[in-house]
Design a protein around this motif. Structure first.
Motif, PDB file in Angstrom:
ATOM      1  N   LEU A   1       0.873  -1.222   0.094  1.00 33.98           N
ATOM      2  CA  LEU A   1      -0.043   0.001  -0.085  1.00 33.98           C
ATOM      3  C   LEU A   1       1.069   1.127   0.204  1.00 33.98           C
ATOM      4  O   LEU A   1       2.165   1.254   0.440  1.00 33.98           O
ATOM      5  CB  LEU A   1      -1.036  -0.346   1.046  1.00 33.98           C
ATOM      6  CG  LEU A   1      -2.016  -0.977   1.280  1.00 33.98           C
ATOM      7  CD1 LEU A   1      -2.533  -0.953   2.546  1.00 33.98           C
ATOM      8  CD2 LEU A   1      -3.007  -0.759   0.173  1.00 33.98           C
ATOM      9  N   PRO A   2       0.304   2.393  -0.447  1.00 38.52           N
ATOM     10  CA  PRO A   2       0.956   3.469  -0.622  1.00 38.52           C
ATOM     11  C   PRO A   2       1.485   4.146   0.654  1.00 38.52           C
ATOM     12  O   PRO A   2       0.457   4.276   1.684  1.00 38.52           O
ATOM     13  CB  PRO A   2       0.363   4.496  -1.478  1.00 38.52           C
ATOM     14  CG  PRO A   2      -0.969   3.948  -1.205  1.00 38.52           C
ATOM     15  CD  PRO A   2      -1.024   2.517  -1.020  1.00 38.52           C
ATOM     16  N   ALA A   3       2.492   4.658   1.060  1.00 40.26           N
ATOM     17  CA  ALA A   3       3.024   5.247   2.253  1.00 40.26           C
ATOM     18  C   ALA A   3       1.982   6.587   2.744  1.00 40.26           C
ATOM     19  O   ALA A   3       1.885   6.760   3.855  1.00 40.26           O
ATOM     20  CB  ALA A   3       4.457   5.778   2.243  1.00 40.26           C
ATOM     21  N   ALA A   4       1.336   7.132   1.603  1.00 45.20           N
ATOM     22  CA  ALA A   4       0.485   8.208   1.665  1.00 45.20           C
ATOM     23  C   ALA A   4      -0.722   8.126   2.722  1.00 45.20           C
ATOM     24  O   ALA A   4      -1.191   8.820   3.197  1.00 45.20           O
ATOM     25  CB  ALA A   4       0.196   8.679   0.406  1.00 45.20           C
ATOM     26  N   LEU A   5      -0.986   6.628   2.816  1.00 47.18           N
ATOM     27  CA  LEU A   5      -2.055   6.325   3.697  1.00 47.18           C
ATOM     28  C   LEU A   5      -1.631   6.687   5.193  1.00 47.18           C
ATOM     29  O   LEU A   5      -2.830   6.970   5.878  1.00 47.18           O
ATOM     30  CB  LEU A   5      -2.141   4.723   3.622  1.00 47.18           C
ATOM     31  CG  LEU A   5      -3.106   4.013   2.641  1.00 47.18           C
ATOM     32  CD1 LEU A   5      -2.994   2.508   2.777  1.00 47.18           C
ATOM     33  CD2 LEU A   5      -4.542   4.686   2.527  1.00 47.18           C
ATOM     34  N   LEU A   6      -0.618   6.824   5.586  1.00 46.30           N
ATOM     35  CA  LEU A   6      -0.077   7.370   7.045  1.00 46.30           C
ATOM     36  C   LEU A   6      -0.165   8.690   7.037  1.00 46.30           C
ATOM     37  O   LEU A   6       0.159   9.364   8.134  1.00 46.30           O
ATOM     38  CB  LEU A   6       1.243   6.651   7.300  1.00 46.30           C
ATOM     39  CG  LEU A   6       1.186   5.285   7.308  1.00 46.30           C
ATOM     40  CD1 LEU A   6       2.551   4.584   7.703  1.00 46.30           C
ATOM     41  CD2 LEU A   6       0.067   4.709   8.185  1.00 46.30           C
ATOM     42  N   ASP A   7      -0.287   9.697   6.042  1.00 45.76           N
ATOM     43  CA  ASP A   7      -0.149  11.198   5.953  1.00 45.76           C
ATOM     44  C   ASP A   7      -1.431  11.727   6.341  1.00 45.76           C
ATOM     45  O   ASP A   7      -2.003  11.659   5.385  1.00 45.76           O
ATOM     46  CB  ASP A   7       0.577  11.496   4.656  1.00 45.76           C
ATOM     47  CG  ASP A   7       0.857  13.090   4.705  1.00 45.76           C
ATOM     48  OD1 ASP A   7       0.321  13.630   5.537  1.00 45.76           O
ATOM     49  OD2 ASP A   7       1.714  13.634   3.866  1.00 45.76           O
ATOM     50  N   PRO A   8      -1.901  12.116   7.158  1.00 44.63           N
ATOM     51  CA  PRO A   8      -3.062  12.890   7.608  1.00 44.63           C
ATOM     52  C   PRO A   8      -3.546  14.186   6.460  1.00 44.63           C
ATOM     53  O   PRO A   8      -4.634  14.381   6.427  1.00 44.63           O
ATOM     54  CB  PRO A   8      -2.870  13.422   8.895  1.00 44.63           C
ATOM     55  CG  PRO A   8      -2.019  12.515   9.594  1.00 44.63           C
ATOM     56  CD  PRO A   8      -0.993  12.577   8.195  1.00 44.63           C
ATOM     57  N   SER A   9      -2.589  14.670   5.984  1.00 43.72           N
ATOM     58  CA  SER A   9      -2.524  15.795   5.017  1.00 43.72           C
ATOM     59  C   SER A   9      -2.994  15.183   3.679  1.00 43.72           C
ATOM     60  O   SER A   9      -3.347  16.372   2.723  1.00 43.72           O
ATOM     61  CB  SER A   9      -1.398  16.729   5.019  1.00 43.72           C
ATOM     62  OG  SER A   9      -0.275  16.022   4.433  1.00 43.72           O
ATOM     63  N   VAL A  10      -2.789  14.153   3.369  1.00 40.71           N
ATOM     64  CA  VAL A  10      -3.269  13.504   1.995  1.00 40.71           C
ATOM     65  C   VAL A  10      -4.788  13.211   1.853  1.00 40.71           C
ATOM     66  O   VAL A  10      -5.262  12.186   2.853  1.00 40.71           O
ATOM     67  CB  VAL A  10      -2.357  12.439   1.640  1.00 40.71           C
ATOM     68  CG1 VAL A  10      -2.709  11.950   0.166  1.00 40.71           C
ATOM     69  CG2 VAL A  10      -0.873  12.938   1.481  1.00 40.71           C
ATOM     70  N   SER A  11      -5.564  13.542   1.160  1.00 42.77           N
ATOM     71  CA  SER A  11      -6.996  13.028   0.957  1.00 42.77           C
ATOM     72  C   SER A  11      -6.907  11.829   0.439  1.00 42.77           C
ATOM     73  O   SER A  11      -6.203  11.371  -0.377  1.00 42.77           O
ATOM     74  CB  SER A  11      -7.719  14.201   0.308  1.00 42.77           C
ATOM     75  OG  SER A  11      -7.233  14.086  -1.078  1.00 42.77           O
TER      76      SER A  11
END
Length: 458
Positions: free
Chosen positions: A43-53
Motif C-alpha cells: 500500500l502507498p505510504a501516503a495512507l499514513l499522511d493525514p494531510s493527503v486526502s
C-alpha cells in the motif's frame, strides 16, 4: 505470514490510529512500525499522511477505489471488532479459513478513513479544508455502504441520524462554525457541497443581513433545502389530516351511501316475522356525516433569542404543516425584546425564517400583548408557547398573563424547547409554577409537541 503475526500488525495500525486521534504528536515507534506494515502490504505510504486526502490517494492508485467502497459494511469483517477480539483462536491461527493478511489490509485502509474524518484539529478552517473533509467523509460513508452525504443530512440516512451519522453531522457543523462562511457561499461550487444542518442554518440566519448577490442566493438555497428535509420528517409524524368532529345537530342526508345498515336491522328486530322468515323494516337509520367546520385556532409563540434557534426552526416548519390542515387556523408570533407577527407567511417556513432576527433577550409580555387579541373563541383555541422562559425583566407579569389566558378557556401548552435531541432547558421558577397550574412543560422532543397538538385537534 502467520495469523498471529497478522494479528500483531493490525494492533500496530489500531494503536497508531488511537494515538493520532488523541494526540497530534507523532509516536516515532508506532509511525515506523506502521510504515513497515503498510509497505509490506504493498500500500502507498501516503495512507499514513493525514494531510493527503482519499481523493489524492485514489487518483494516484485507482485500484484502491474499489477497496474503499463497502470496506466497513457487514459483508466485510469489521476492523473494530478485530481490534477488540484479535480475530484468532487461542493457538494464534485463524482456525476458520479467513485471510488474515486481507484483514490487515482492510484495517490499514479503514484507519486512513477514520483518521482523515475524525481528526479535525483546532483553529480556523479554510474553504479548501472543508471541501477536503467533505470528500473524505463521503468516502467514509461509501465504506459504510451509504450514499455520500446521506449520513450528514437531516434524518441521517439508513441509520436515522444516530451513531456514526449523527457524529458526522456534528463534525461538519463544527468545521463550518470555524470557517469564514461568506467565502464558501460566494463560491457556487463550494456552497453546493455544504450539507444543510442546524448549526449551518443558525449561522446563515445570523449572517443573512451581511450577505448579498451570489452568497445570499446560495444561503437561501441551503435554508430551503434544510426546511424541505425537516418538513418531510415532520409530515410523517403528523401522519394524517385531523378530521372534524361529527356535528349531530345537522340531520343526516337520506341517501343510500349514508344508510346505517347495522343500526337499521337492530332497531327493527321487533318486526321479525318467524312465519315469513322476513324482517319488515318500518324505519331507516342514516349516518351523520356533517362535520363541524369551525376551525381550531393555534397561536404559536416562539422565543427567537439566541438560545432558541433550534426551536425556532422546528416550530416554524411544524406551524406551516398544521396550517395546511383543512380546519386549522394557525397564527405565528416570534419575539425577543420585540414581537413580530409572522402569520401572513406561516404557510412558507422559508420566508418566515428569513424574517426572523435571532438574538437578544426575552420580553414575554410584549409577545403576549400581540397574541391575546388573536383569541376569538377561548374554548376553541390553543396557545403554544416555546421558550426557556428566562425573562429579560421580572417573571411575574408574563406568568400572570398566562394564568389569565388559561382561565379564559384557552388550552395553554408551555414548551421548553423543540429539538430533535429532546434536550429541554427551562427556568425552574416557571417550570414549578406551570406544574402547579396543571400545565407542565412539554418535553423538548418535537414528537411530544406533535402528539399534544393532534390531541387538541381531534
Amino acid at each position: 505470514m502467520t495469523a498471529d503475526a497478522d494479528f500483531h500488525r493490525r494492533q500496530v495500525i489500531y494503536w497508531r490510529l488511537i494515538a493520532r486521534l488523541f494526540s497530534r504528536e507523532e509516536q516515532a515507534t508506532l509511525e515506523a512500525a506502521s510504515l513497515a506494515v503498510v509497505e509490506d502490504l504493498g500500500l502507498p505510504a501516503a495512507l499514513l499522511d493525514p494531510s493527503v486526502s482519499i481523493d489524492n490517494i485514489v487518483q494516484r492508485h485507482p485500484d484502491l477505489a474499489a477497496e474503499f467502497d463497502g470496506l466497513m459494511t457487514a459483508q466485510n469483517l469489521d476492523p473494530a471488532a478485530d481490534a477488540a477480539t484479535g480475530g484468532e483462536v487461542a493457538d494464534g491461527s485463524a482456525g476458520d479459513g479467513r485471510d488474515t493478511a486481507a484483514e490487515v489490509r482492510r484495517a490499514a485502509l479503514a484507519a486512513k478513513l477514520l483518521l482523515n474524518v475524525f481528526d479535525t484539529g483546532a483553529g480556523s478552517v479554510s474553504a479548501t479544508q472543508l471541501a477536503r473533509w467533505q470528500s473524505d467523509a463521503g468516502w467514509l460513508e461509501r465504506a459504510l455502504g451509504e450514499e455520500p452525504g446521506s449520513l450528514r443530512r437531516q434524518g441521517g440516512g439508513a441509520r436515522d441520524g444516530q451513531g456514526m451519522g449523527g457524529t458526522l453531522g456534528e463534525l461538519e457543523g463544527d468545521l463550518v462554525s470555524r470557517m469564514q462562511l461568506r467565502e464558501v457561499l460566494a463560491d457556487p461550487l463550494l456552497a453546493a457541497q455544504l450539507t444543510p444542518s442546524m448549526s449551518l442554518i443558525e449561522q446563515l440566519l445570523r449572517d443573512k443581513s451581511n450577505l448579498s448577490g451570489v452568497a445570499l442566493a446560495n444561503a437561501k438555497s441551503l435554508i430551503r433545502r434544510f426546511v424541505d428535509e425537516v418538513a418531510a420528517v415532520l409530515r410523517t409524524q403528523v401522519e394524517r389530516t385531523a378530521t372534524g368532529k361529527i356535528d349531530r345537530s345537522v340531520p343526516p342526508k337520506r341517501v343510500f351511501r349514508n344508510l346505517d345498515l347495522d343500526r337499521t336491522i337492530w332497531k327493527n328486530l321487533t318486526n321479525w316475522s318467524p312465519d315469513d322468515q322476513k324482517l319488515y323494516v318500518d324505519r331507516l337509520f342514516y349516518r351523520h356525516t356533517a362535520s363541524k367546520t369551525t376551525p381550531s385556532r393555534l397561536i404559536v409563540v416562539v422565543d427567537q433569542s439566541g438560545s432558541m434557534v433550534d426551536s425556532m426552526v422546528n416550530c416554524t416548519i411544524l406551524a406551516s404543516i398544521f396550517a395546511g390542515l383543512p380546519r386549522v387556523d394557525v397564527h405565528l408570533i416570534a419575539y425577543d425584546t420585540r414581537a413580530v407577527d409572522l402569520t401572513p407567511w406561516v404557510h412558507d417556513p422559508f420566508e418566515v425564517l428569513l424574517r426572523t432576527n435571532l438574538g437578544g433577550g426575552n420580553d414575554g409580555p410584549v409577545a403576549m400583548a400581540m397574541a391575546r387579541p388573536k383569541i376569538a373563541e377561548p374554548a376553541n383555541t390553543a396557545m403554544v408557547w416555546i421558550s426557556d422562559f428566562y425573562e429579560f425583566g421580572a417573571s411575574q407579569p408574563l406568568y400572570d398573563s398566562i394564568v389569565a389566558v388559561q382561565r379564559s378557556g384557552v388550552r395553554f401548552i408551555p414548551v421548553g424547547s423543540v429539538t430533535s435531541s429532546g434536550q429541554n432547558i427551562v427556568n425552574p421558577w416557571f417550570r414549578q409554577r406551570f406544574k402547579d397550574l396543571g400545565t407542565p412543560v412539554v418535553s423538548g422532543h418535537i414528537r411530544k409537541l406533535v402528539f399534544e397538538l393532534k390531541n387538541f385537534l381531534a
